[in-house]
Design a protein around this motif. Structure first.
Motif, PDB file in Angstrom:
ATOM      1  N   LEU A   8       6.261 -37.448 -38.166  1.00  0.00           N
ATOM      2  CA  LEU A   8       6.286 -38.888 -37.902  1.00  0.00           C
ATOM      3  C   LEU A   8       4.910 -39.317 -37.419  1.00  0.00           C
ATOM      4  O   LEU A   8       4.242 -38.570 -36.709  1.00  0.00           O
ATOM      5  CB  LEU A   8       7.312 -39.218 -36.810  1.00  0.00           C
ATOM      6  CG  LEU A   8       8.768 -38.803 -37.030  1.00  0.00           C
ATOM      7  CD1 LEU A   8       9.563 -38.983 -35.742  1.00  0.00           C
ATOM      8  CD2 LEU A   8       9.399 -39.610 -38.137  1.00  0.00           C
ATOM      9  N   ASN A  17       2.778 -41.682 -47.951  1.00  0.00           N
ATOM     10  CA  ASN A  17       3.792 -42.737 -47.873  1.00  0.00           C
ATOM     11  C   ASN A  17       3.226 -44.148 -47.964  1.00  0.00           C
ATOM     12  O   ASN A  17       3.749 -44.994 -48.695  1.00  0.00           O
ATOM     13  CB  ASN A  17       4.610 -42.589 -46.584  1.00  0.00           C
ATOM     14  CG  ASN A  17       5.651 -41.489 -46.694  1.00  0.00           C
ATOM     15  OD1 ASN A  17       6.291 -41.334 -47.715  1.00  0.00           O
ATOM     16  ND2 ASN A  17       5.801 -40.714 -45.632  1.00  0.00           N
ATOM     17  N   ILE A  67       9.018 -39.339 -47.430  1.00  0.00           N
ATOM     18  CA  ILE A  67      10.132 -40.273 -47.246  1.00  0.00           C
ATOM     19  C   ILE A  67       9.580 -41.544 -46.608  1.00  0.00           C
ATOM     20  O   ILE A  67       9.349 -41.595 -45.394  1.00  0.00           O
ATOM     21  CB  ILE A  67      11.242 -39.665 -46.373  1.00  0.00           C
ATOM     22  CG1 ILE A  67      11.715 -38.322 -46.957  1.00  0.00           C
ATOM     23  CG2 ILE A  67      12.421 -40.639 -46.264  1.00  0.00           C
ATOM     24  CD1 ILE A  67      12.732 -37.589 -46.108  1.00  0.00           C
ATOM     25  N   SER A  68       9.367 -42.568 -47.415  1.00  0.00           N
ATOM     26  CA  SER A  68       8.834 -43.825 -46.900  1.00  0.00           C
ATOM     27  C   SER A  68       9.942 -44.616 -46.213  1.00  0.00           C
ATOM     28  O   SER A  68      11.132 -44.311 -46.359  1.00  0.00           O
ATOM     29  CB  SER A  68       8.212 -44.661 -48.026  1.00  0.00           C
ATOM     30  OG  SER A  68       9.223 -45.345 -48.741  1.00  0.00           O
ATOM     31  N   VAL A  69       9.545 -45.655 -45.490  1.00  0.00           N
ATOM     32  CA  VAL A  69      10.528 -46.475 -44.775  1.00  0.00           C
ATOM     33  C   VAL A  69      11.463 -47.214 -45.740  1.00  0.00           C
ATOM     34  O   VAL A  69      12.538 -47.663 -45.334  1.00  0.00           O
ATOM     35  CB  VAL A  69       9.843 -47.487 -43.837  1.00  0.00           C
ATOM     36  CG1 VAL A  69       9.141 -46.778 -42.697  1.00  0.00           C
ATOM     37  CG2 VAL A  69       8.878 -48.387 -44.596  1.00  0.00           C
ATOM     38  N   HIS A  81       9.489 -32.645 -44.196  1.00  0.00           N
ATOM     39  CA  HIS A  81       9.901 -34.027 -44.465  1.00  0.00           C
ATOM     40  C   HIS A  81       8.899 -34.930 -43.773  1.00  0.00           C
ATOM     41  O   HIS A  81       8.827 -34.969 -42.543  1.00  0.00           O
ATOM     42  CB  HIS A  81      11.311 -34.308 -43.939  1.00  0.00           C
ATOM     43  CG  HIS A  81      12.388 -33.679 -44.756  1.00  0.00           C
ATOM     44  ND1 HIS A  81      13.694 -33.660 -44.347  1.00  0.00           N
ATOM     45  CD2 HIS A  81      12.357 -33.055 -45.958  1.00  0.00           C
ATOM     46  CE1 HIS A  81      14.426 -33.042 -45.270  1.00  0.00           C
ATOM     47  NE2 HIS A  81      13.634 -32.670 -46.251  1.00  0.00           N
ATOM     48  N   TYR A  83       7.634 -38.559 -42.858  1.00  0.00           N
ATOM     49  CA  TYR A  83       7.989 -39.967 -42.724  1.00  0.00           C
ATOM     50  C   TYR A  83       6.784 -40.818 -42.300  1.00  0.00           C
ATOM     51  O   TYR A  83       6.900 -42.032 -42.166  1.00  0.00           O
ATOM     52  CB  TYR A  83       9.077 -40.136 -41.654  1.00  0.00           C
ATOM     53  CG  TYR A  83      10.432 -39.587 -42.012  1.00  0.00           C
ATOM     54  CD1 TYR A  83      11.414 -40.405 -42.571  1.00  0.00           C
ATOM     55  CD2 TYR A  83      10.750 -38.255 -41.773  1.00  0.00           C
ATOM     56  CE1 TYR A  83      12.673 -39.908 -42.881  1.00  0.00           C
ATOM     57  CE2 TYR A  83      12.006 -37.738 -42.081  1.00  0.00           C
ATOM     58  CZ  TYR A  83      12.965 -38.565 -42.631  1.00  0.00           C
ATOM     59  OH  TYR A  83      14.214 -38.078 -42.938  1.00  0.00           O
ATOM     60  N   GLN A 112      10.172 -45.573 -38.931  1.00  0.00           N
ATOM     61  CA  GLN A 112      10.203 -44.168 -39.351  1.00  0.00           C
ATOM     62  C   GLN A 112      11.378 -43.447 -38.700  1.00  0.00           C
ATOM     63  O   GLN A 112      12.092 -42.668 -39.348  1.00  0.00           O
ATOM     64  CB  GLN A 112       8.890 -43.482 -38.984  1.00  0.00           C
ATOM     65  CG  GLN A 112       7.689 -44.017 -39.738  1.00  0.00           C
ATOM     66  CD  GLN A 112       6.387 -43.421 -39.253  1.00  0.00           C
ATOM     67  OE1 GLN A 112       6.308 -42.263 -38.882  1.00  0.00           O
ATOM     68  NE2 GLN A 112       5.328 -44.232 -39.246  1.00  0.00           N
ATOM     69  N   ALA A 115      14.547 -44.447 -40.417  1.00  0.00           N
ATOM     70  CA  ALA A 115      14.669 -43.766 -41.713  1.00  0.00           C
ATOM     71  C   ALA A 115      15.154 -42.334 -41.517  1.00  0.00           C
ATOM     72  O   ALA A 115      15.979 -41.823 -42.284  1.00  0.00           O
ATOM     73  CB  ALA A 115      13.328 -43.789 -42.445  1.00  0.00           C
ATOM     74  N   LEU A 116      14.647 -41.687 -40.479  1.00  0.00           N
ATOM     75  CA  LEU A 116      15.067 -40.317 -40.155  1.00  0.00           C
ATOM     76  C   LEU A 116      16.542 -40.279 -39.766  1.00  0.00           C
ATOM     77  O   LEU A 116      17.310 -39.439 -40.239  1.00  0.00           O
ATOM     78  CB  LEU A 116      14.186 -39.780 -39.034  1.00  0.00           C
ATOM     79  CG  LEU A 116      14.317 -38.309 -38.624  1.00  0.00           C
ATOM     80  CD1 LEU A 116      13.060 -37.880 -37.872  1.00  0.00           C
ATOM     81  CD2 LEU A 116      15.533 -38.051 -37.769  1.00  0.00           C
TER      82      LEU A 116
END
Length: 204
Positions: A8, A17, A67-69, A81, A83, A112, A115-116
């Motif tokens: 993060l 991202n 993994i984008s928002v 992963h 973010y 972020q 999203a997680l």
């Protein structure tokens, strides 16, 4: 050694991202040739700090999922992963933002974290989940815009106003970091925080 590393934060750890979000509207903040060795998706001329740390922790950086928002993808069974978004602040402010359907899309630590948490069922089923957080630098950079106020503080003979100003900056950053860490801590084993805070304001 880590089996699952969550990243993060901001540009020090974002491996693509923000670039992916910007591409949606035909932009690339990293199109300059100085970013070529970073694939023109990183704020770097090669791997970012987060990737080097992942390597040191035993992860393979190519075994990763961005993994984008805005991503609706399910979490995959890969080691990393990521973010993080270049330009992110520790709160919910947009930082680098996308005009999407007339709205600004925030990319901060708050988004972020959200999203997680949408993927928390995946992490609950993992045996070893570690987190790397690097955020706060953009919050501090914003303060540099307050040039006149900083000059006034420096010009006084007392240090009392300097310390008060410093605390007014550090406390909100620390509060935002603690808020995020408390939320993700329930899903993880170890959390490493890197940043610019005084040690007294850094979450344990």
């Amino acid at each position: 050694m880590t089996k699952q590393l969550i990243i993060l934060g901001e540009s020090l750890v974002d491996s693509g991202n923000t670039a992916a979000l910007a591409a949606i509207i035909g932009q690339n903040p990293f199109e300059d040739k100085k970013y070529n060795q970073g694939g023109n998706v990183r704020a770097s001329d090669g791997p970012v700090l987060g990737e080097f740390i992942a390597l040191e922790m035993g992860a393979k950086i190519e075994n990763a999922q961005l993994i984008s928002v805005l991503s609706s993808d399910e979490a995959k069974a890969v080691q990393v992963h990521n973010y993080a978004h270049a330009g992110a602040r520790t709160d919910g402010s947009p930082g680098f933002s996308l005009p999407l359907v007339g709205q600004l899309i925030g990319i901060g630590l708050e988004e972020q974290k959200n999203a997680l948490l949408k993927r928390k069922s995946f992490y609950k089923n993992q045996s070893d989940v570690d987190v790397l957080v690097s955020c706060g630098g953009n919050d501090l950079r914003d303060v540099l815009d307050e040039v006149d106020q900083i000059k006034d503080l420096i010009s006084t003979d007392t240090k009392r106003d300097d310390k008060k100003f410093a605390k007014s900056i550090a406390k909100p950053i620390a509060k935002n970091l603690i808020k995020t860490i408390n939320k993700v801590d329930r899903l993880t084993d170890e959390i490493a925080l890197i940043g610019s805070l005084p040690i007294s304001q850094t979450p344990e």
